[in-house]
Design a protein around this motif. Structure first.
Motif, mmCIF file in Angstrom:
data_model
loop_
_atom_site.group_PDB
_atom_site.id
_atom_site.type_symbol
_atom_site.label_atom_id
_atom_site.label_comp_id
_atom_site.label_asym_id
_atom_site.label_seq_id
_atom_site.Cartn_x
_atom_site.Cartn_y
_atom_site.Cartn_z
ATOM 1 N N MET A 155 0.809 -1.217 0.000
ATOM 2 C CA MET A 155 0.000 0.000 0.000
ATOM 3 C C MET A 155 0.843 1.268 0.000
ATOM 4 S SD MET A 155 -3.075 -0.859 -0.372
ATOM 5 C CE MET A 155 -2.448 -2.214 -1.380
ATOM 6 N N ARG A 156 2.069 1.183 0.454
ATOM 7 C CA ARG A 156 2.935 2.365 0.395
ATOM 8 C C ARG A 156 3.229 2.758 -1.047
ATOM 9 N NH1 ARG A 156 5.748 0.204 5.159
ATOM 10 N NH2 ARG A 156 5.364 1.612 6.912
ATOM 11 N N LEU A 157 3.197 1.781 -1.956
ATOM 12 C CA LEU A 157 3.394 2.089 -3.366
ATOM 13 C C LEU A 157 2.242 2.903 -3.932
ATOM 14 C CD1 LEU A 157 4.740 -1.378 -4.583
ATOM 15 C CD2 LEU A 157 6.063 0.672 -4.046
ATOM 16 N N ARG A 158 1.081 2.831 -3.270
ATOM 17 C CA ARG A 158 -0.095 3.607 -3.701
ATOM 18 C C ARG A 158 -0.307 4.845 -2.824
ATOM 19 N NH1 ARG A 158 -5.096 -0.421 -4.264
ATOM 20 N NH2 ARG A 158 -6.000 1.585 -4.945
ATOM 21 N N ASP A 159 0.711 5.192 -2.042
ATOM 22 C CA ASP A 159 0.663 6.371 -1.150
ATOM 23 C C ASP A 159 -0.450 6.271 -0.122
ATOM 24 O OD1 ASP A 159 2.816 7.554 -2.428
ATOM 25 O OD2 ASP A 159 1.546 8.562 -3.893
ATOM 26 N N VAL A 160 -0.711 5.055 0.362
ATOM 27 C CA VAL A 160 -1.685 4.847 1.432
ATOM 28 C C VAL A 160 -0.902 4.598 2.706
ATOM 29 C CG1 VAL A 160 -3.585 3.437 2.292
ATOM 30 C CG2 VAL A 160 -3.381 3.905 -0.154
ATOM 31 N N SER A 161 -1.032 5.507 3.669
ATOM 32 C CA SER A 161 -0.254 5.411 4.901
ATOM 33 C C SER A 161 -0.972 4.524 5.916
ATOM 34 C CB SER A 161 -0.034 6.805 5.492
ATOM 35 O OG SER A 161 0.626 6.710 6.742
ATOM 36 N N PRO A 162 -0.254 3.579 6.573
ATOM 37 C CA PRO A 162 -0.889 2.735 7.595
ATOM 38 C C PRO A 162 -0.940 3.385 8.968
ATOM 39 C CG PRO A 162 1.366 2.038 7.258
ATOM 40 C CD PRO A 162 1.119 3.162 6.280
ATOM 41 N N SER A 163 -0.595 4.670 9.076
ATOM 42 C CA SER A 163 -0.544 5.336 10.373
ATOM 43 C C SER A 163 -1.926 5.841 10.776
ATOM 44 C CB SER A 163 0.442 6.499 10.330
ATOM 45 O OG SER A 163 0.012 7.467 9.380
ATOM 46 N N THR A 169 -7.086 11.155 7.758
ATOM 47 C CA THR A 169 -7.111 11.975 6.544
ATOM 48 C C THR A 169 -7.803 11.272 5.383
ATOM 49 O OG1 THR A 169 -4.882 11.147 6.021
ATOM 50 C CG2 THR A 169 -5.050 13.259 7.187
ATOM 51 N N HIS A 170 -7.582 9.958 5.237
ATOM 52 C CA HIS A 170 -8.219 9.187 4.167
ATOM 53 C C HIS A 170 -8.806 7.897 4.753
ATOM 54 C CE1 HIS A 170 -5.102 11.656 2.175
ATOM 55 N NE2 HIS A 170 -6.017 11.800 1.211
ATOM 56 N N PRO A 171 -9.887 8.014 5.524
ATOM 57 C CA PRO A 171 -10.424 6.828 6.205
ATOM 58 C C PRO A 171 -10.928 5.758 5.251
ATOM 59 C CG PRO A 171 -11.928 8.689 6.406
ATOM 60 C CD PRO A 171 -10.678 9.215 5.800
ATOM 61 N N GLY A 172 -11.635 6.167 4.184
ATOM 62 C CA GLY A 172 -12.179 5.188 3.247
ATOM 63 C C GLY A 172 -11.093 4.400 2.539
ATOM 64 N N MET A 173 -10.082 5.101 2.030
ATOM 65 C CA MET A 173 -8.984 4.446 1.326
ATOM 66 C C MET A 173 -8.184 3.543 2.261
ATOM 67 S SD MET A 173 -7.476 4.093 -1.599
ATOM 68 C CE MET A 173 -8.028 5.496 -2.582
ATOM 69 N N THR A 174 -7.976 4.000 3.497
ATOM 70 C CA THR A 174 -7.201 3.197 4.451
ATOM 71 C C THR A 174 -7.920 1.901 4.805
ATOM 72 O OG1 THR A 174 -6.283 5.231 5.388
ATOM 73 C CG2 THR A 174 -6.059 3.229 6.692
ATOM 74 N N VAL A 175 -9.215 1.978 5.065
ATOM 75 C CA VAL A 175 -9.979 0.775 5.401
ATOM 76 C C VAL A 175 -10.037 -0.173 4.213
ATOM 77 C CG1 VAL A 175 -12.266 -0.075 6.018
ATOM 78 C CG2 VAL A 175 -11.331 1.919 7.184
#
Length: 237
Positions: A155-163, A169-175
């Motif tokens: 997911m880091r390759l898609r700029d989705v942070s696991p923090s 900041t991006h709840p939908g994308m993170t879940v």
């Protein structure tokens, strides 16, 4: 090759039954001690036990976090009053009762191999209804941890942070990209581990054999006495 690496990491080997006894003693100390100073001594004992088992970094981080909690608690309780003081005290009392057991459980799970655990439990004549779920759990936690690392790297390759910041900041994308794949991987891992355990004969009623001798040694007796000294000291003092 794997066995050789594990032996080098673990300086002194303890019986799995010793780790269970220490876990019970730490829970008793955490729930019955009259002062946080006894819990500080308990944390130092747990850190020493983890360092001897090869978990030096884990023990240092766990001790540092506990000491930070302890110092912040002392500072806050001396400079606060009212409702917030009562709520914060109740929350911290729960944290301090759970923390030693959680820290010791992490050391026990990460340093206990499944075959050693099964052999030790069979020697203790524990029911298989208890042994089998615990054995699967010992293998399940490292598997989920490994899957979580793979998902984070992808997911880091898609700029989705696991923090936590990324979750706000991006709840939908993170879940969608982190937690949903993790739940699917957890369900799949549970099925695979159950099938693998049955295939390897975990339900075999005959006594298990183990290349490593499972028995109490002098180091097991010494560490149990050290942990037992904390509740005895709290009762006497």
């Amino acid at each position: 090759m794997t066995v050789t690496i594990e032996k080098k990491k673990q300086f002194i080997r303890f019986d799995p039954r010793t780790k269970i006894i220490l876990l019970v003693l730490s829970m008793i100390v955490a729930t019955t001690t009259p002062s946080l100073l006894y819990e500080c001594v308990l944390i130092l004992l747990i850190a020493g036990f983890g360092s001897v088992c090869g978990k030096v970094r884990y023990s240092l981080i766990g001790s540092a976090v506990f000491m930070a909690l302890y110092l912040s608690t002392v500072f806050y309780l001396e400079n606060s009053t009212g409702t917030m003081h009562t709520m914060f005290t109740a929350w911290l009392s729960l944290v301090f009762k759970v923390y030693p057991g959680g820290m010791l459980a992490g050391i026990a799970v990460s340093t206990t191999r499944v075959n050693e655990f099964l052999s030790a439990m069979n020697k203790a004549h524990i029911s298989r209804k208890i042994i089998i779920p615990l054995a699967v759990m010992l293998r399940y936690i490292p598997t989920i941890r490994e899957d979580w690392r793979y998902i984070k790297d992808a997911m880091r390759l898609r700029d989705v942070s696991p923090s936590i910041i990324g979750l706000f900041t991006h709840p939908g994308m993170t879940v969608e990209c982190l937690y949903s794949p993790l739940l699917m991987a957890a369900s799949k891992a549970a099925d695979e581990l159950a099938i693998a355990s049955v295939t390897r004969g975990i339900e075999n009623p005959k006594p298990r054999t183990c290349l490593i001798q499972i028995r109490f040694r002098i180091q097991d007796v010494l560490i149990i006495l050290c942990f037992l000294a904390v509740p005895v000291a709290s009762l006497c003092c």
